[in-house]
Enzyme design. Structure first.
Site, mmCIF file in Angstrom:
data_model
loop_
_atom_site.group_PDB
_atom_site.id
_atom_site.type_symbol
_atom_site.label_atom_id
_atom_site.label_comp_id
_atom_site.label_asym_id
_atom_site.label_seq_id
_atom_site.Cartn_x
_atom_site.Cartn_y
_atom_site.Cartn_z
ATOM 1 N N HIS A 1 0.878 -1.175 0.000
ATOM 2 C CA HIS A 1 0.000 0.000 0.000
ATOM 3 C C HIS A 1 0.912 1.221 0.000
ATOM 4 O O HIS A 1 1.523 1.530 1.019
ATOM 5 C CB HIS A 1 -0.869 0.033 1.264
ATOM 6 C CG HIS A 1 -1.674 -1.211 1.490
ATOM 7 N ND1 HIS A 1 -2.987 -1.327 1.122
ATOM 8 C CD2 HIS A 1 -1.341 -2.402 2.040
ATOM 9 C CE1 HIS A 1 -3.445 -2.530 1.445
ATOM 10 N NE2 HIS A 1 -2.457 -3.202 2.003
ATOM 11 N N ASP B 1 2.569 -6.711 2.525
ATOM 12 C CA ASP B 1 1.463 -5.898 3.025
ATOM 13 C C ASP B 1 1.971 -4.576 3.601
ATOM 14 O O ASP B 1 1.444 -4.089 4.602
ATOM 15 C CB ASP B 1 0.626 -6.674 4.064
ATOM 16 C CG ASP B 1 -0.721 -6.010 4.330
ATOM 17 O OD1 ASP B 1 -1.093 -5.078 3.588
ATOM 18 O OD2 ASP B 1 -1.396 -6.416 5.287
HETATM 19 O O1 DOR Z 1 -3.108 -4.004 8.345
HETATM 20 C C1 DOR Z 1 -3.522 -3.716 7.243
HETATM 21 N N1 DOR Z 1 -3.370 -2.470 6.748
HETATM 22 N N2 DOR Z 1 -4.160 -4.653 6.538
HETATM 23 C C2 DOR Z 1 -4.797 -4.346 5.387
HETATM 24 O O2 DOR Z 1 -5.377 -5.205 4.795
HETATM 25 C C3 DOR Z 1 -4.808 -2.957 4.902
HETATM 26 C C4 DOR Z 1 -3.650 -2.210 5.392
HETATM 27 C C5 DOR Z 1 -3.735 -0.732 5.124
HETATM 28 O O3 DOR Z 1 -4.100 -0.411 4.003
HETATM 29 O O4 DOR Z 1 -3.398 0.069 5.983
#
Ligand code: DOR
Length: 443
Positions: free
Chosen positions: A64, A306
């Protein structure tokens, strides 16, 4: 006339589909031209990689980096700089931006933002929502699109496809593998009071418990079977899901993360508080052991970091207002090389999880292995280097890693993307010339 090449990597130990070989590699026009003894062949540039190991470029299929409103601070420039520093040659970015990446225009906007700013190659997922279902079959095939991503449970952002009817409608659109965050939204809502009452992240894996993840994975697989649709279950965290998914390998591929393989509850929550908070949660040692068993027995197909940066200010909010997510793109390689050193997996299995696996499950065109004709993407590592991971090494604008202070053996020393070194010995080199990743299904 001797052949000339753009780049020759000399004297490294190369991990090819044959295993580990001592070989030189010649690159022309961004692709691997020769693997073998290159003798006196000439090249515009040479790198002496004596004592170092050359892996196929590591591909991180879950990050992300975000952008549109920039409210998360990270952007494609800083996110991909972290990737390059960490030995990662290509990334797949998730759609839970603000606003969410749910249209062709949004995908094209991200591609335009990445041009001239991204240090590594990139692809963007399109988020499924109740509103864009009729267009998904068309949009999943856009150049630079990694396919469809579904959030079955709420995490950061507002993307959500919670009920079976809408899920089935999404799965009926298009044909590529669909990546899914499996946590059951109904159960999350029902149990949210447990997090509110506890007021401490040690309750995170109790609120978002095993059943929350397992229920969603089972519902998804049942719907995928009906729809004859391939799915990829992101960040699997439980022993129960690994046992279940082992019986559904025809249809469902599996990801886990370096964080879930390394940290464990309750210790991580006591030591790191909300900085260990992510979705699905870090769980106890029993589950971590099961993830390692699934690495050994082949049930896990890929590792994704992630990478989900949140600022200290955000993380310091009282739980559960503290957002979920940790940095990870830059630490994936060093953390996993250290696990190789500790004997938890082989280097060959790591390559399977971080290069061959991503290429296989997403049908990436021309990446994922060291073979003639493939993109000249390499993660060059020093298997013997002992280093300490620190917050100040992290390129992410949030400036922290849950692994601050961790001593590791094994370190990425060069990142080569289509024949251009973008990182050498901790320095970013040249300009950010990352390009969209190409997929066989949409060439
Ligand atoms: O911990 C997480 N943060 N899991 C996710 O699926 C999304 C992510 C985020 O976008 O901050």
């Amino acid at each position: 006339m001797p052949q000339t090449y753009d780049l020759i990597l000399r004297h490294g130990t190369v991990v090819t589909p044959n295993g580990r070989e001592r070989a030189d590699i010649a690159v022309r026009d961004g692709r691997i031209a020769v693997i073998g003894d290159l003798g006196s062949a000439a090249a515009a540039e040479e790198m002496d990689l004596r004592g170092l190991t050359i892996l196929p470029g590591v591909i991180d299929t879950q990050v992300h980096f975000r952008e549109p409103g920039l409210e998360h601070k990270e952007d494609l420039a800083s996110g991909t700089a972290g990737a390059a520093q960490g030995g990662v040659v290509a990334i797949f970015e998730m759609p839970n931006t603000k606003p969410s990446t749910t249209t062709a225009d949004a995908i094209n906007d991200k591609l335009a933002r990445a041009r001239g700013r991204a240090w590594v190659d990139h692809a963007f997922f399109i988020g499924a929502s109740a509103d864009n279902i009729p267009r998904l079959a068309e949009w999943e095939r856009l150049p630079g699109c990694a396919g469809i991503k579904i959030f079955m449970g709420s995490s950061t952002g507002s993307l959500l496809v919670a009920d079976d009817e809408t899920l089935a409608a999404v799965l009926a659109q298009g044909s590529r593998r669909v990546a899914v965050h499996c946590e059951d939204e109904g159960r999350l809502t029902e149990r949210k009071h447990l997090a509110d009452e506890a007021g401490h992240p040690r309750a995170h894996d109790h609120w978002r418990d095993v059943e929350t993840a397992l229920m969603a994975s089972k519902r998804l697989v049942a719907l995928a079977e009906k729809a004859h649709r391939r799915v990829h279950i992101l960040h699997v965290t439980t022993a129960e899901e690994m046992a279940f998914l082992a019986n559904h390998k025809d249809l469902a591929t599996v990801e886990t993360t370096p964080q879930h393989l390394t940290l464990a509850a309750p210790e991580c929550y006591e030591r790191l508080g909300a900085y260990a908070q992510m979705n699905p949660p870090i769980r106890g040692i029993h589950h971590r052991d099961a993830l390692w068993a699934a690495i050994s027995n082949g049930v896990v197909d890929v590792l994704g970091s992630d990478h989900a940066p949140h600022t200290r200010e955000e993380k310091d909010k009282p739980y559960p207002q503290s957002p979920s997510g940790m940095t990870g793109v830059q630490t994936l390689v060093p953390i996993m090389l250290d696990h190789v050193k500790q004997g938890r997996l082989t280097l060959e299995r790591l390559v399977d999880l971080t290069s061959a696996g991503p290429a296989r499950i997403y049908n990436i065109a021309g990446k994922g292995r060291i073979a003639v004709g493939y993109d000249a993407d390499f993660t060059v590592v020093d298997m013997k280097a002992e280093r300490t991971i620190t917050n100040d090494w992290i390129e992410s604008r949030c400036g922290w890693t849950p692994f601050d202070g961790k001593r590791v053996t094994g370190w990425p020393v060069a990142t080569i993307v289509r024949g251009r070194a973008v990182m050498r010995d901790g320095q970013l080199l040249g300009n950010p010339l990352g390009e969209p990743i190409r997929f066989q299904e949409s060439l």
